[in-house]
Design a protein around this motif. Structure first.
Motif, PDB file in Angstrom:
ATOM      1  N   ALA A 171       0.826  -1.205   0.000  1.00 18.95           N
ATOM      2  CA  ALA A 171       0.000   0.000   0.000  1.00 18.95           C
ATOM      3  C   ALA A 171       0.860   1.255   0.000  1.00 18.95           C
ATOM      4  O   ALA A 171       0.584   2.218  -0.720  1.00 18.95           O
ATOM      5  CB  ALA A 171      -0.944  -0.010   1.208  1.00 18.95           C
ATOM      6  N   ALA A 172       1.931   1.255   0.812  1.00 22.08           N
ATOM      7  CA  ALA A 172       2.823   2.415   0.858  1.00 22.08           C
ATOM      8  C   ALA A 172       3.523   2.627  -0.476  1.00 22.08           C
ATOM      9  O   ALA A 172       3.707   3.763  -0.930  1.00 22.08           O
ATOM     10  CB  ALA A 172       3.853   2.236   1.978  1.00 22.08           C
ATOM     11  N   LEU A 173       3.918   1.539  -1.143  1.00 27.16           N
ATOM     12  CA  LEU A 173       4.546   1.660  -2.457  1.00 27.16           C
ATOM     13  C   LEU A 173       3.570   2.237  -3.477  1.00 27.16           C
ATOM     14  O   LEU A 173       3.970   3.012  -4.356  1.00 27.16           O
ATOM     15  CB  LEU A 173       5.040   0.291  -2.922  1.00 27.16           C
ATOM     16  N   THR A 174       2.303   1.878  -3.376  1.00 30.99           N
ATOM     17  CA  THR A 174       1.301   2.443  -4.276  1.00 30.99           C
ATOM     18  C   THR A 174       1.191   3.943  -4.076  1.00 30.99           C
ATOM     19  O   THR A 174       1.149   4.716  -5.043  1.00 30.99           O
ATOM     20  CB  THR A 174      -0.065   1.769  -4.048  1.00 30.99           C
ATOM     21  N   ARG A 175       1.168   4.378  -2.818  1.00 30.03           N
ATOM     22  CA  ARG A 175       1.102   5.819  -2.555  1.00 30.03           C
ATOM     23  C   ARG A 175       2.371   6.531  -3.018  1.00 30.03           C
ATOM     24  O   ARG A 175       2.318   7.661  -3.522  1.00 30.03           O
ATOM     25  CB  ARG A 175       0.883   6.060  -1.058  1.00 30.03           C
ATOM     26  N   LEU A 176       3.522   5.882  -2.839  1.00 28.63           N
ATOM     27  CA  LEU A 176       4.774   6.499  -3.293  1.00 28.63           C
ATOM     28  C   LEU A 176       4.810   6.569  -4.813  1.00 28.63           C
ATOM     29  O   LEU A 176       5.229   7.589  -5.396  1.00 28.63           O
ATOM     30  CB  LEU A 176       5.964   5.705  -2.760  1.00 28.63           C
ATOM     31  N   ALA A 177       4.366   5.509  -5.494  1.00 31.33           N
ATOM     32  CA  ALA A 177       4.310   5.533  -6.957  1.00 31.33           C
ATOM     33  C   ALA A 177       3.353   6.613  -7.440  1.00 31.33           C
ATOM     34  O   ALA A 177       3.597   7.261  -8.470  1.00 31.33           O
ATOM     35  CB  ALA A 177       3.876   4.166  -7.484  1.00 31.33           C
ATOM     36  N   GLU A 178       2.267   6.823  -6.710  1.00 32.55           N
ATOM     37  CA  GLU A 178       1.343   7.912  -7.057  1.00 32.55           C
ATOM     38  C   GLU A 178       2.061   9.260  -7.016  1.00 32.55           C
ATOM     39  O   GLU A 178       1.905  10.096  -7.927  1.00 32.55           O
ATOM     40  CB  GLU A 178       0.168   7.919  -6.075  1.00 32.55           C
ATOM     41  N   GLU A 179       2.865   9.492  -5.979  1.00 34.48           N
ATOM     42  CA  GLU A 179       3.572  10.762  -5.872  1.00 34.48           C
ATOM     43  C   GLU A 179       4.606  10.912  -6.977  1.00 34.48           C
ATOM     44  O   GLU A 179       4.820  12.022  -7.484  1.00 34.48           O
ATOM     45  CB  GLU A 179       4.250  10.878  -4.495  1.00 34.48           C
ATOM     46  N   VAL A 180       5.229   9.815  -7.375  1.00 40.39           N
ATOM     47  CA  VAL A 180       6.181   9.868  -8.477  1.00 40.39           C
ATOM     48  C   VAL A 180       5.473  10.288  -9.763  1.00 40.39           C
ATOM     49  O   VAL A 180       5.963  11.172 -10.495  1.00 40.39           O
ATOM     50  CB  VAL A 180       6.865   8.501  -8.646  1.00 40.39           C
ATOM     51  N   VAL A 181       4.340   9.676 -10.048  1.00 38.17           N
ATOM     52  CA  VAL A 181       3.616  10.022 -11.284  1.00 38.17           C
ATOM     53  C   VAL A 181       3.114  11.460 -11.214  1.00 38.17           C
ATOM     54  O   VAL A 181       3.149  12.190 -12.212  1.00 38.17           O
ATOM     55  CB  VAL A 181       2.458   9.033 -11.515  1.00 38.17           C
ATOM     56  N   LYS A 182       2.652  11.905 -10.052  1.00 40.67           N
ATOM     57  CA  LYS A 182       2.231  13.306  -9.917  1.00 40.67           C
ATOM     58  C   LYS A 182       3.403  14.251 -10.167  1.00 40.67           C
ATOM     59  O   LYS A 182       3.223  15.334 -10.750  1.00 40.67           O
ATOM     60  CB  LYS A 182       1.662  13.557  -8.524  1.00 40.67           C
ATOM     61  N   THR A 183       4.595  13.880  -9.704  1.00 43.80           N
ATOM     62  CA  THR A 183       5.771  14.712  -9.950  1.00 43.80           C
ATOM     63  C   THR A 183       6.065  14.812 -11.436  1.00 43.80           C
ATOM     64  O   THR A 183       6.482  15.872 -11.935  1.00 43.80           O
ATOM     65  CB  THR A 183       6.989  14.110  -9.202  1.00 43.80           C
ATOM     66  N   ILE A 184       5.813  13.721 -12.178  1.00 44.23           N
ATOM     67  CA  ILE A 184       6.079  13.698 -13.615  1.00 44.23           C
ATOM     68  C   ILE A 184       5.002  14.439 -14.398  1.00 44.23           C
ATOM     69  O   ILE A 184       5.305  15.236 -15.301  1.00 44.23           O
ATOM     70  CB  ILE A 184       6.189  12.242 -14.108  1.00 44.23           C
ATOM     71  N   THR A 185       3.751  14.212 -14.032  1.00 47.48           N
ATOM     72  CA  THR A 185       2.629  14.739 -14.837  1.00 47.48           C
ATOM     73  C   THR A 185       2.034  16.020 -14.291  1.00 47.48           C
ATOM     74  O   THR A 185       1.293  16.707 -14.993  1.00 47.48           O
ATOM     75  CB  THR A 185       1.514  13.696 -14.930  1.00 47.48           C
ATOM     76  N   GLY A 186       2.305  16.343 -13.023  1.00 48.41           N
ATOM     77  CA  GLY A 186       1.627  17.444 -12.362  1.00 48.41           C
ATOM     78  C   GLY A 186       0.465  16.905 -11.562  1.00 48.41           C
ATOM     79  O   GLY A 186      -0.012  15.784 -11.796  1.00 48.41           O
ATOM     80  N   PRO A 187      -0.041  17.673 -10.571  1.00 45.95           N
ATOM     81  CA  PRO A 187      -1.114  17.204  -9.690  1.00 45.95           C
ATOM     82  C   PRO A 187      -2.349  16.806 -10.477  1.00 45.95           C
ATOM     83  O   PRO A 187      -2.646  17.351 -11.529  1.00 45.95           O
ATOM     84  CB  PRO A 187      -1.380  18.408  -8.792  1.00 45.95           C
TER      85      PRO A 187
END
Length: 464
Positions: free
Chosen positions: A448-464
């Motif tokens: 679950a924590a990795l999913t949330r971290l991967a979400e933040e990575v994609v947000k960093t790439i694409t924007g919020p």
């Protein structure tokens, strides 16, 4: 005539419930070692009540940590189904009691992630100044999960912004007590709109976004032994598991090769490494067929591909041009390159991996030496004049031998240096063991924590 109603209120952290039983006109106290055990006791009492009364009863449950408010009908033959929605004329509904909240005891204000079944709550974004009592109370609501400490307040949202459609809102609950009831009894109870499960589904929706272009995600910290390779492998697995097979490659960009081959589930052949791929395709601008690229990559169970660094008879270290050459080849048929780096920030391959990254993830254990190395790296990035620091996520990792007293000072120092996001990962024994990694072997709260971290990575790439 309406069905008798048994009302259940859960408290004491999900281990105690008071149940008003209509046939006895009395309130019973029920207990369980866990909230799942408690709910088993609740429905055993409901079955007994339905049998003794010889008619269908309604069970209204409120409170609890893992149990969203629900209304179910229980028949004498033990059939359970969702109760019809109440209208104002049907009588009162037991109100949902808010659980008491308190201020965090110190350290990082947290957005928590727990195991499957108790998934993450909504993100808590706070300014760099001390959190308000309200936001601190929300931050302390759940324990031992993923923590975020943004360095500055979020941008204001326009009042004209359209409301979001919650991803997966029409699907039955898979996790938590509702998910277990669905699995055991064949029900289709939906998760609550603000439940942790819906928050995790929203994270998965972000991870599957279309990326604007080929992207590089780099895991870096000049200190050795901080968990760079396990984080790189597990994040790659998480991204591939949700984005699909054949979309992500994890590459070892250590200038003399690292431990990537020793931590993945499927070990690559001896002659499959970066120098071999570059030698077979010396012109990075020349097209490469998918089958030719696949010959130099090793597919893993979650669908990701890996390629290790310098091995065997290679006599030269990987340089900046080698790393850029590899990225140009991979970009022809993959969406994301996850770069696992070595420990030398002066190495050309390390510098390329950090400066070319669309997102940088820096694991930092709660040790003085690791914290000092992280601050030195962040200070160096801040002095370069480019915007790589704004694409950096620091991940505080926990484990045996931690010095928790350094967390507050470390987080505050990183925020002052301009790090936009600090996160906390729960301890994962498999990361520390040195064994091969696979998503199925990780603890649920780690996934679950990795999913949330991967979400933040994609947000960093694409924007919020």
């Amino acid at each position: 005539m309406s069905a008798p109603q048994m009302t259940v209120a859960i408290d004491d952290g999900g281990r105690h419930a008071t149940a008003h039983v209509p046939s006895q006109a009395a309130t019973l106290n029920l207990r369980g070692d866990t909230e799942q055990d408690l709910m088993t006791a609740v429905f055993a009492q409901a079955h007994a009540e339905a049998r003794s009364s010889g008619q269908t009863i309604t069970v209204a449950v409120s409170g609890g940590i893992d149990t969203a408010p629900m209304r179910l009908e229980v028949d004498p033959d033990q059939t359970i189904r969702p109760a019809p929605e109440q209208t104002p004329g049907q009588g009162p509904v037991t109100p949902h009691r808010e659980r008491p909240q308190g201020r965090p005891g110190g350290g990082t204000p947290a957005v928590r992630i727990q195991a499957e079944g108790i998934e993450p709550s909504d993100p808590v974004r706070s300014p760099a100044s001390d959190p308000t009592p309200e936001s601190a109370a929300v931050a302390a609501e759940e324990e031992d999960e993923h923590a975020r400490t943004p360095a500055r307040p979020p941008h204001p949202m326009s009042g004209l912004t359209a409301p979001e459609i919650a991803p997966g809102a029409g699907e039955p609950a898979r996790l938590g007590v509702r998910g277990r009831l669905n699995a055991m009894l064949g029900l289709r109870l939906a998760p609550q709109p603000q439940s942790p499960e819906m928050r995790l589904r929203a994270a998965e929706s972000v991870i599957t976004r279309t990326l604007p272009d080929f992207s590089v995600m780099t895991v870096a910290n000049p200190k050795g032994g901080v968990g760079k390779t396990p984080i790189a492998v597990a994040l790659t697995q998480t991204l591939a598991n949700l984005r699909g097979a054949g979309t992500v490659v994890c590459a070892d960009l250590g200038e003399v090769g690292g431990s990537l081959a020793k931590r993945v589930a499927v070990r690559p052949p001896h002659d499959n490494d970066i120098p071999a791929l570059l030698a077979a395709h010396p012109d990075p601008r020349a097209p490469i067929r998918p089958s030719e690229l696949s010959q130099h990559l090793t597919r893993q169970p979650s669908g990701e591909d890996i390629i290790v660094g310098r091995r065997g008879g290679a006599t030269s270290v990987l340089g900046r041009n080698d790393a850029a050459h590899l990225a140009a080849i991979v970009a022809q048929h993959r969406d994301i390159l996850v770069a696992d780096t070595g420990n030398n920030p002066l190495a050309a391959s390390w510098q390329w991996a950090v400066t070319a990254a669309d997102a940088v993830v820096m694991p930092v254990p709660l040790r003085w030496d690791a914290a000092d190395a992280a601050e030195e790296m962040i200070t160096e990035l801040a002095s370069t004049g480019n915007d790589v620091l704004q694409r950096t996520i620091v991940v505080i990792t926990t484990g045996p031998g931690d010095a928790p007293m350094i967390e507050h000072d470390t987080v505050e120092a990183l925020r002052e240096l301009g790090v936009p996001l600090v996160a906390r990962m729960p301890f994962e024994p498999l990361f520390a063991s040195g064994e091969r990694l696979a998503l199925s072997r990780l603890q649920p709260h780690t996934r679950a924590a990795l999913t949330r971290l991967a979400e933040e990575v994609v947000k960093t790439i694409t924007g919020p």
